[in-house]
Write a protein that holds these residues in place. Structure first.
Motif, PDB file in Angstrom:
ATOM      1  N   GLU A   9      30.912   4.684 -17.512  1.00 23.22           N
ATOM      2  CA  GLU A   9      30.360   5.935 -16.985  1.00 23.22           C
ATOM      3  C   GLU A   9      28.835   5.924 -17.031  1.00 23.22           C
ATOM      4  O   GLU A   9      28.169   6.337 -16.091  1.00 23.22           O
ATOM      5  CB  GLU A   9      30.902   7.130 -17.768  1.00 23.22           C
ATOM      6  CG  GLU A   9      32.371   7.408 -17.484  1.00 23.22           C
ATOM      7  CD  GLU A   9      32.945   8.504 -18.375  1.00 23.22           C
ATOM      8  OE1 GLU A   9      32.173   9.203 -19.066  1.00 23.22           O
ATOM      9  OE2 GLU A   9      34.188   8.650 -18.371  1.00 23.22           O
ATOM     10  N   ARG A  10      28.304   5.415 -18.126  1.00 28.05           N
ATOM     11  CA  ARG A  10      26.847   5.360 -18.253  1.00 28.05           C
ATOM     12  C   ARG A  10      26.250   4.327 -17.304  1.00 28.05           C
ATOM     13  O   ARG A  10      25.164   4.536 -16.760  1.00 28.05           O
ATOM     14  CB  ARG A  10      26.441   5.097 -19.697  1.00 28.05           C
ATOM     15  CG  ARG A  10      26.686   6.323 -20.564  1.00 28.05           C
ATOM     16  CD  ARG A  10      26.231   6.136 -21.980  1.00 28.05           C
ATOM     17  NE  ARG A  10      26.333   7.390 -22.715  1.00 28.05           N
ATOM     18  CZ  ARG A  10      25.952   7.550 -23.960  1.00 28.05           C
ATOM     19  NH1 ARG A  10      25.431   6.538 -24.634  1.00 28.05           N
ATOM     20  NH2 ARG A  10      26.069   8.725 -24.550  1.00 28.05           N
ATOM     21  N   LEU A  11      26.949   3.241 -17.081  1.00 24.06           N
ATOM     22  CA  LEU A  11      26.488   2.252 -16.108  1.00 24.06           C
ATOM     23  C   LEU A  11      26.484   2.858 -14.710  1.00 24.06           C
ATOM     24  O   LEU A  11      25.570   2.642 -13.923  1.00 24.06           O
ATOM     25  CB  LEU A  11      27.362   0.997 -16.163  1.00 24.06           C
ATOM     26  CG  LEU A  11      26.931  -0.154 -15.262  1.00 24.06           C
ATOM     27  CD1 LEU A  11      25.510  -0.619 -15.589  1.00 24.06           C
ATOM     28  CD2 LEU A  11      27.909  -1.318 -15.396  1.00 24.06           C
ATOM     29  N   ALA A  12      27.498   3.646 -14.405  1.00 17.94           N
ATOM     30  CA  ALA A  12      27.551   4.336 -13.107  1.00 17.94           C
ATOM     31  C   ALA A  12      26.351   5.280 -12.969  1.00 17.94           C
ATOM     32  O   ALA A  12      25.734   5.358 -11.892  1.00 17.94           O
ATOM     33  CB  ALA A  12      28.860   5.099 -12.961  1.00 17.94           C
ATOM     34  N   ASP A  13      25.989   5.972 -14.040  1.00 14.57           N
ATOM     35  CA  ASP A  13      24.805   6.834 -14.016  1.00 14.57           C
ATOM     36  C   ASP A  13      23.554   6.019 -13.716  1.00 14.57           C
ATOM     37  O   ASP A  13      22.715   6.420 -12.907  1.00 14.57           O
ATOM     38  CB  ASP A  13      24.615   7.542 -15.361  1.00 14.57           C
ATOM     39  CG  ASP A  13      25.648   8.615 -15.631  1.00 14.57           C
ATOM     40  OD1 ASP A  13      26.291   9.101 -14.678  1.00 14.57           O
ATOM     41  OD2 ASP A  13      25.805   8.969 -16.820  1.00 14.57           O
TER      42      ASP A  13
END
Length: 166
Positions: A9-13
């Protein structure tokens, strides 16, 4: 490297917000400091990001493919002007009211007053300044230095598709 759900999720951000800074990721991720962001990037996402010549955080090609998220900036065939950007809602609103490329540049306070009139919102001046600087890093706003720094678009408003990142 296998990523946890939180890391994905943080990589997607990161992919969505790039080019970005520690402070933007800190806000998105709810962390206490830019140091925490840096530590997280180094410990969990070091294989998927890099810092460009301006020390801005960018996702590498593997990251974008892994999370299947559209990058925050889509270049228009290498011309340096993005064809599309994905930004937080305040940045979208700032983009819609800031002076155009053929108009006189304007101060943060002027943009803030336009936001109040157009959207009936009252963000902090610092948040407006941050939004303008983020749009500058994305290549769609420029700074013109007069008595105070002033801003205007570098592109025609309708030449860039602006979508709100969720």
């Amino acid at each position: 490297m296998t990523l946890s759900e939180e890391a994905r999720e943080r990589l997607a951000d990161l992919v969505e917000l790039q080019p970005t800074k520690n402070s933007e990721l800190q806000e998105r991720w709810g962390l206490e400091s830019g140091s925490e962001v840096h530590q997280y990037l180094e410990s969990e996402l070091k294989d998927y990001y890099y810092r460009d010549d301006n020390s801005l955080i960018r996702a590498n090609k593997d990251a974008a493919e892994l999370v299947d998220v559209e990058p925050g900036v889509v270049d228009d065939e290498g011309e340096g002007t993005p064809a599309a950007i994905r930004v937080p809602e305040l940045q979208q609103q700032v983009f819609s009211v800031v002076a155009g490329p053929d108009e006189d540049s304007e101060s943060v306070v002027s943009v803030l007053q336009k936001l109040r009139a157009e959207y009936d919102i009252d963000p902090e001046a610092g948040d407006v300044r941050s939004a303008l600087q983020s749009l500058r890093r994305k290549g769609v706003v420029e700074v013109v230095y007069r008595t105070v720094p002033t801003f205007r678009l570098t592109v025609e408003r309708d030449s860039v598709e602006v979508s709100v990142a969720e």
